[in-house]
Design an enzyme around this catalytic site. Structure first.
Site, short mmCIF file in Angstrom:
data_model
loop_
_atom_site.label_atom_id
_atom_site.label_comp_id
_atom_site.label_asym_id
_atom_site.label_seq_id
_atom_site.Cartn_x
_atom_site.Cartn_y
_atom_site.Cartn_z
CB SER A 53 -0.90 0.01 1.24
OG SER A 53 -0.12 0.25 2.40
CG ASP A 95 -4.14 -2.41 -1.36
OD1 ASP A 95 -5.10 -2.49 -2.14
OD2 ASP A 95 -4.22 -2.69 -0.14
CG HIS A 96 -7.20 0.86 -1.74
ND1 HIS A 96 -8.48 1.09 -2.19
CD2 HIS A 96 -7.22 -0.30 -1.06
CE1 HIS A 96 -9.25 0.09 -1.78
NE2 HIS A 96 -8.53 -0.76 -1.10
CG ASP A 131 -9.98 3.43 -4.38
OD1 ASP A 131 -11.01 3.84 -4.95
OD2 ASP A 131 -9.96 3.09 -3.19
CD GLU A 169 -6.82 -1.45 3.19
OE1 GLU A 169 -6.78 -2.66 3.38
OE2 GLU A 169 -7.00 -0.96 2.07
CG HIS A 213 -10.77 -1.48 3.55
ND1 HIS A 213 -10.79 -0.36 2.78
CD2 HIS A 213 -10.36 -2.49 2.75
CE1 HIS A 213 -10.42 -0.68 1.54
NE2 HIS A 213 -10.15 -1.96 1.50
N GLY A 214 -11.03 -3.45 7.47
CA GLY A 214 -10.92 -3.63 8.91
C GLY A 214 -11.75 -4.83 9.30
CG HIS A 250 -10.58 -4.28 -2.15
ND1 HIS A 250 -9.53 -3.43 -1.90
CD2 HIS A 250 -10.44 -4.66 -3.45
CE1 HIS A 250 -8.79 -3.31 -2.99
NE2 HIS A 250 -9.32 -4.05 -3.95
N GLY A 251 -11.87 -5.94 1.63
CA GLY A 251 -12.62 -5.79 2.88
C GLY A 251 -13.39 -7.04 3.26
CB SER A 253 -11.27 -8.93 7.75
OG SER A 253 -10.02 -8.80 7.13
CG ASN A 272 -6.93 -6.69 -1.93
OD1 ASN A 272 -6.66 -7.42 -2.88
ND2 ASN A 272 -6.87 -5.37 -2.00
CB VAL A 273 -5.75 -11.42 3.07
CG1 VAL A 273 -5.77 -11.84 4.54
CG2 VAL A 273 -6.70 -12.29 2.25
ZN ZN Z 1 -9.01 -2.48 -0.23
#
Ligand code: ZN
Length: 347
Positions: A53, A95-96, A131, A169, A213-214, A250-251, A253, A272-273
């Protein structure tokens, strides 16, 4: 094996789409986290994506330098060197990148790849993400198109985003964005296809379907994977089966495994992890410090225990735990055991 070239990366993505699996794309910020990924992908016999990132790249350049391009370059060069010792295919990605950082991050990295190509060296990164989700769709697509032209000229794949991933994020907070923005519409996905497909370069789309995210307690993330199905349907009914997009998740989790698996049926080939592997890395360090409290500290004029305050003593545990979490991601995304390295070498 060396880092995948363009043709090998395309073969990876094609194989995933055909086989209905996806690659974990793991964020790294250091040599230790990079090594954790390489070991994990090799142990899982899975190809994979390693990504950086803007914030992670800045961190990797050191507190005194704080140069995100340099940090990304350092991590990528380390990956090129280290990946040669493993027998799976690895692709490197950034990433982003939000619009404000295109000129200070994305374009300089593409320029570094162009310079390497002129010298007969492999690309620095295989793919980059732009992004533009904070822009109006038309403006987002306009910038995405310009960047895809630039990427295509250098055999780089571009990831773009429509809709907004919720949460926070890497310092980018979208918690105040309206709920409807968290869901990409079929019209958005059709717009992406119609704008970017004629350019001829390969692209992936992070289409949002309620992702955040998170990490949140179970039940807080209301995913609607059917959004992806509907978007793909809008494209393929008009342009045929082969027009289905390469999608990025994405996101994720805290998502249910059944929801993750459902997205694989709709064309997700990269997930994405970050949050989960961040936690996996830190967890054993906390354990180490708590169990060795009077060894990691010099208490009451004692000298502590060098064996337990040597950073390697806990970073080895962190690397190992993160690697185990990456293997779990490969299992969850069904990429384990499916490395194409044996056949892709001929490419
Ligand atoms: Zn992302």
């Amino acid at each position: 094996m060396p880092i995948a070239n363009y043709s090998q990366y395309c073969q990876m993505l094609d194989a995933a789409k055909r086989g209905r699996y996806a690659y974990p794309a793991i964020n790294v910020t250091s040599i230790t986290t990079l090594n954790a990924c390489l070991k994990a992908f090799a142990d899982a016999k899975s190809d994979g994506i390693i990504q950086v990132s803007t914030g992670g790249a800045e961190f990797a350049s050191g507190l005194a330098v704080k140069d995100m391009v340099l940090g990304a370059q350092v991590l990528a060069e380390a990956a090129h060197t280290l990946a040669a010792r493993y027998n799976v295919m690895i692709a490197l990605h950034t990433d982003h990148c939000h619009p404000a950082k295109v000129d200070s991050f994305l374009k300089p990295l593409i320029a570094l790849t162009a310079k390497r190509r002129a010298q007969g060296l492999p690309n620095l990164f295989n793919s980059h993400m732009f992004d533009g989700s904070e822009l109006a769709l038309q403006e987002n697509l306009k910038v995405s198109r310009e960047l895809l032209e630039l990427c295509a000229a250098n055999q780089i794949i571009l990831e773009v985003e429509t809709g907004v991933v919720g949460g926070e994020e890497d310092g980018h907070d979208t918690s105040n964005v309206g709920k409807e923005k968290l869901y990409t519409t079929p019209e958005d996905m059709l717009g992406v296809y119609e704008t970017l497909n004629p350019i001829g370069g390969r692209f992936m789309l992070a289409a949002t379907f309620g992702n955040v995210h998170g990490v949140y307690k179970p039940g807080n993330v209301k995913l609607k994977p059917s959004i992806l199905h509907d978007g793909q349907e809008a494209i393929t009914s008009k342009y045929g089966k082969d027009a289905a997009l390469d999608l990025v998740f994405h996101g994720g989790s805290g998502s249910e495994l059944s929801e993750i698996h459902e997205t694989l049926d709709y064309g997700v080939i990269k997930m994405n992890v970050d949050t989960d592997t961040q936690y996996a890395f830190t967890r054993p360090i906390v354990d180490h410090v708590m169990k060795n409290y009077d060894g990691v500290l010099k208490i009451d004029s004692e000298v502590g225990n060098k064996k337990v305050y040597d950073p390697r003593s806990y970073l080895k545990k962190a690397e190992d735990a993160m690697a185990k979490r990456v293997i779990q991601a490969c299992d969850d995304l069904k990429s384990s055991g499916k490395s194409i390295s044996a056949t892709a070498l001929a490419a």
